[in-house]
Design a protein around this motif. Structure first.
Motif, mmCIF file in Angstrom:
data_model
loop_
_atom_site.group_PDB
_atom_site.id
_atom_site.type_symbol
_atom_site.label_atom_id
_atom_site.label_comp_id
_atom_site.label_asym_id
_atom_site.label_seq_id
_atom_site.Cartn_x
_atom_site.Cartn_y
_atom_site.Cartn_z
ATOM 1 N N VAL A 102 -16.419 12.058 -70.638
ATOM 2 C CA VAL A 102 -17.383 11.020 -71.001
ATOM 3 C C VAL A 102 -16.882 9.729 -70.368
ATOM 4 O O VAL A 102 -15.858 9.179 -70.773
ATOM 5 N N THR A 103 -17.600 9.288 -69.360
ATOM 6 C CA THR A 103 -17.179 8.106 -68.600
ATOM 7 C C THR A 103 -18.089 6.929 -68.925
ATOM 8 O O THR A 103 -19.314 7.042 -68.838
ATOM 9 N N CYS A 104 -17.449 5.825 -69.318
ATOM 10 C CA CYS A 104 -18.189 4.601 -69.630
ATOM 11 C C CYS A 104 -17.771 3.505 -68.660
ATOM 12 O O CYS A 104 -16.572 3.180 -68.551
ATOM 13 N N GLU A 105 -18.739 2.935 -67.971
ATOM 14 C CA GLU A 105 -18.490 1.876 -67.002
ATOM 15 C C GLU A 105 -19.015 0.553 -67.563
ATOM 16 O O GLU A 105 -20.233 0.352 -67.672
ATOM 17 N N GLU A 106 -18.075 -0.324 -67.930
ATOM 18 C CA GLU A 106 -18.425 -1.615 -68.520
ATOM 19 C C GLU A 106 -17.769 -2.738 -67.714
ATOM 20 O O GLU A 106 -17.189 -3.670 -68.273
ATOM 21 N N SER A 107 -17.844 -2.662 -66.411
ATOM 22 C CA SER A 107 -17.188 -3.637 -65.537
ATOM 23 C C SER A 107 -18.115 -4.792 -65.215
ATOM 24 O O SER A 107 -19.324 -4.629 -65.092
ATOM 25 N N LEU A 121 -12.649 5.049 -69.512
ATOM 26 C CA LEU A 121 -13.266 3.767 -69.852
ATOM 27 C C LEU A 121 -12.816 2.712 -68.837
ATOM 28 O O LEU A 121 -11.619 2.474 -68.659
ATOM 29 N N SER A 122 -13.802 2.092 -68.200
ATOM 30 C CA SER A 122 -13.532 1.044 -67.234
ATOM 31 C C SER A 122 -14.073 -0.288 -67.755
ATOM 32 O O SER A 122 -15.284 -0.431 -67.956
ATOM 33 N N LEU A 123 -13.154 -1.238 -67.986
ATOM 34 C CA LEU A 123 -13.513 -2.573 -68.463
ATOM 35 C C LEU A 123 -13.065 -3.621 -67.443
ATOM 36 O O LEU A 123 -12.682 -4.735 -67.795
ATOM 37 N N ARG A 124 -13.106 -3.282 -66.187
ATOM 38 C CA ARG A 124 -12.630 -4.143 -65.112
ATOM 39 C C ARG A 124 -13.510 -5.388 -64.977
ATOM 40 O O ARG A 124 -14.706 -5.354 -65.233
ATOM 41 N N ASN A 125 -12.858 -6.475 -64.560
ATOM 42 C CA ASN A 125 -13.549 -7.731 -64.245
ATOM 43 C C ASN A 125 -14.336 -8.273 -65.444
ATOM 44 O O ASN A 125 -15.535 -8.534 -65.372
ATOM 45 N N ASN A 126 -13.615 -8.446 -66.556
ATOM 46 C CA ASN A 126 -14.172 -9.079 -67.739
ATOM 47 C C ASN A 126 -13.240 -10.208 -68.184
ATOM 48 O O ASN A 126 -12.395 -10.681 -67.402
ATOM 49 N N LYS A 127 -13.383 -10.649 -69.434
ATOM 50 C CA LYS A 127 -12.529 -11.717 -69.981
ATOM 51 C C LYS A 127 -11.784 -11.245 -71.231
ATOM 52 O O LYS A 127 -11.538 -12.011 -72.158
ATOM 53 N N ILE A 128 -11.403 -10.019 -71.210
ATOM 54 C CA ILE A 128 -10.710 -9.419 -72.358
ATOM 55 C C ILE A 128 -9.252 -9.872 -72.363
ATOM 56 O O ILE A 128 -8.567 -9.838 -71.332
ATOM 57 N N SER A 129 -8.769 -10.295 -73.543
ATOM 58 C CA SER A 129 -7.373 -10.749 -73.683
ATOM 59 C C SER A 129 -6.504 -9.755 -74.450
ATOM 60 O O SER A 129 -5.306 -9.982 -74.603
ATOM 61 N N LEU A 130 -7.114 -8.686 -74.924
ATOM 62 C CA LEU A 130 -6.404 -7.618 -75.628
ATOM 63 C C LEU A 130 -5.683 -8.138 -76.873
ATOM 64 O O LEU A 130 -4.480 -7.998 -77.045
#
Length: 380
Positions: free
Chosen positions: A29-34, A52-61
C-alpha cells in the motif's frame, strides 16, 4: 475468492475514507503525499500502509508526528526528505519494527539523540545526507543490527567513532570537513579493517590542522603510535590528578573532628569546618597584641626600662609603727621633758621643717640636729 477480497477493501474504504494518493496492490500500500505543504503527518491514511512518501513538506517530526507514525506498524519504506526536521529525538521510530528504508536527507538536522533509531531492527538503508550534523555518538547505530548502507555525505562531521562490531557493506562520507588528526584514527582503522565499500573515495578527504592540504581518509598519515603516546600522557595526567584529589580527600577526612577522638572516646576539640571564625579571630587578636607589645618595647625604651626596673616591696609592721611614732613626736605642741631633774632649764625652740635631701637619697631634718645640740649643752 476475488469477490471476498474486493468486499474487504470496500469495507476498509467505507470505514476509512481516504483522500490521499494511495495505490493498493496485492502486497503493498503506497501513499504519495509529497509537495503538499503539510506541517504534520496526516491521519487519513491506511493503517496498513507499507510505503509512505512525505517528501518536500514542512514536517518537523514532533511528538504528535511520532504518535501518528507509530500507528503504521506495517511500514517498510519511509521518505521524510526535504522537510523541516532539526532534531531526531529518542524513539522517534520505535514502533516501525518492519521498516527497511529510512530517508531523512535534505533536512536541517543538527542533533541526533543516542536512541533515535531504537527499535529499527530490520532497517537496512539509512540516508542522513545533506544535513547539519556535527557529531554522532558511537551508540547511535548500535540498535541497527541489519543496517548495510549508511549515507552521511555533506554534513558537518570532523570525526566519527564507530565500534569495530559495526558491519556495513556501503558507506558514503564525502562532503564533510574531516580533520586529519587523532580524532579520525578510529574511523581510519575501521575503514581499513572492515570490508566496507566507501563511495566517492577519491573525494572523501581530510584536512591537516592549521593547513589547507587535503588527503584521502584512507591514505592520511595518522600514526597510531603518536596518538597512543598522546593518549597515554593524557591518561597519566588524569590518573595523577585523580591520585592527588584522592590524597587530599583522605587527608581532609582524617583531619575532620568526627574522625579524631580523645582518650575517653570523646571528640577532640578541633574547630569545625565552616565554624572556625571565632578561632581565627582569637588567633588574629593574639598575634596583633603580641606584635603591638614588641613594637612598643622597641620604639619606647623608656617605658620598657621603667617597667623592668619597677620593684614592689611590702612594708613591714615595725617600720609602720616607727613612722607613726616619729610623726606623733614631730606634731606634739609641747616640748618634751629632757630628764627627771626639774631644775634643768626648759629650752623652748621653734621647729621649722626643712628637709634636706642628701646624696644617698635620704631626707635630713635640721630640727633633729638642733635639738640634739641643745640637749647636749644643757646636760653639761
Amino acid at each position: 475468492m476475488k469477490l471476498s477480497w474486493f468486499a474487504i477493501w470496500a469495507g476498509i474504504l467505507f470505514l476509512n475514507p481516504v483522500t490521499a494518493d494511495c495505490n493498493i496492490t496485492s502486497q503493498t500500500v503506497t501513499c504519495e503525499e509529497s509537495g503538499k505543504n503539510f506541517s504534520k503527518i496526516c491521519t487519513n491514511l491506511f493503517q496498513n500502509v507499507t510505503k509512505l512518501s512525505l517528501r518536500n513538506n514542512k514536517i518537523s517530526l514532533k511528538n504528535s508526528d511520532k504518535e501518528i507514525l507509530g500507528s503504521f506498524i506495517s511500514l517498510t519504506e519511509l521518505y521524510l526528505n526535504e522537510n523541516m526536521i532539526t532534531v531526531l529525538y529518542n524513539h522517534s521510530f520505535c514502533n516501525l519494527t518492519k521498516l527497511v528504508i529510512l530517508d531523512i536527507s535534505n533536512n536541517h538536522i543538527s542533533t541526533v539523540h543516542k536512541a533515535a533509531f531504537a527499535g529499527l531492527n530490520q532497517l537496512s538503508v539509512l540516508n542522513l545526507s545533506y544535513n547539519a550534523i556535527t557529531q554522532l555518538d558511537s551508540d547511535v547505530f548500535t540498535s541497527l543490527i541489519s543496517l548495510t548502507v549508511l549515507n552521511l555525505q555533506h554534513n558537518l562531521l570532523k570525526s566519527l567513532h564507530i565500534k569495530s562490531s559495526f558491519k556495513l557493506s556501503r558507506i558514503v562520507l564525502a562532503g564533510n570537513p574531516w580533520t586529519c588528526s587523532c580524532d579520525l584514527l578510529n574511523l581510519h582503522i575501521w575503514l581499513m579493517a572492515s570490508n566496507v565499500t566507501m563511495e566517492n573515495e577519491n573525494t572523501t578527504t581530510c584536512t591537516l590542522p592549521n593547513t589547507k592540504e587535503k588527503f584521502s581518509i584512507k591514505m592520511a598519515a595518522i600514526q597510531p603510535a603518536d596518538c597512543k603516546t598522546g593518549k597515554d600522557s593524557l591518561e597519566n595526567t588524569v590518573t595523577s590528578t585523580s591520585a592527588i584529589k584522592l590524597k587530599s580527600n583522605a587527608l581532609l577526612t582524617a583531619l575532620t573532628p568526627s574522625n579524631i577522638t580523645g582518650i575517653n572516646g570523646t571528640h577532640a576539640g578541633l574547630p569545625l569546618v565552616g565554624k572556625s571564625w571565632t578561632f581565627l579571630v582569637g588567633v588574629l587578636g593574639f598575634v596583633l597584641s603580641t606584635t603591638l607589645l614588641i613594637f612598643t618595647a622597641i620604639k619606647c625604651p623608656t617605658w620598657y626600662h621603667y617597667l623592668i626596673s619597677y620593684s614592689h616591696r611590702r612594708l613591714e609592721e615595725n617600720d609602720s609603727e616607727m613612722s607613726e611614732q616619729e610623726f606623733a613626736a614631730d606634731m606634739s605642741p609641747f616640748p618634751t621633758e629632757l630628764g627627771t631633774n626639774n631644775e634643768d632649764p626648759i629650752v623652748i625652740f621653734e621647729k621649722s621643717h626643712a628637709f634636706v635631701s642628701g646624696e644617698d637619697g635620704c631626707t635630713e631634718d635640721k630640727d633633729i640636729d638642733s635639738y640634739s645640740t641643745e640637749k647636749s649643752s644643757s646636760l653639761k
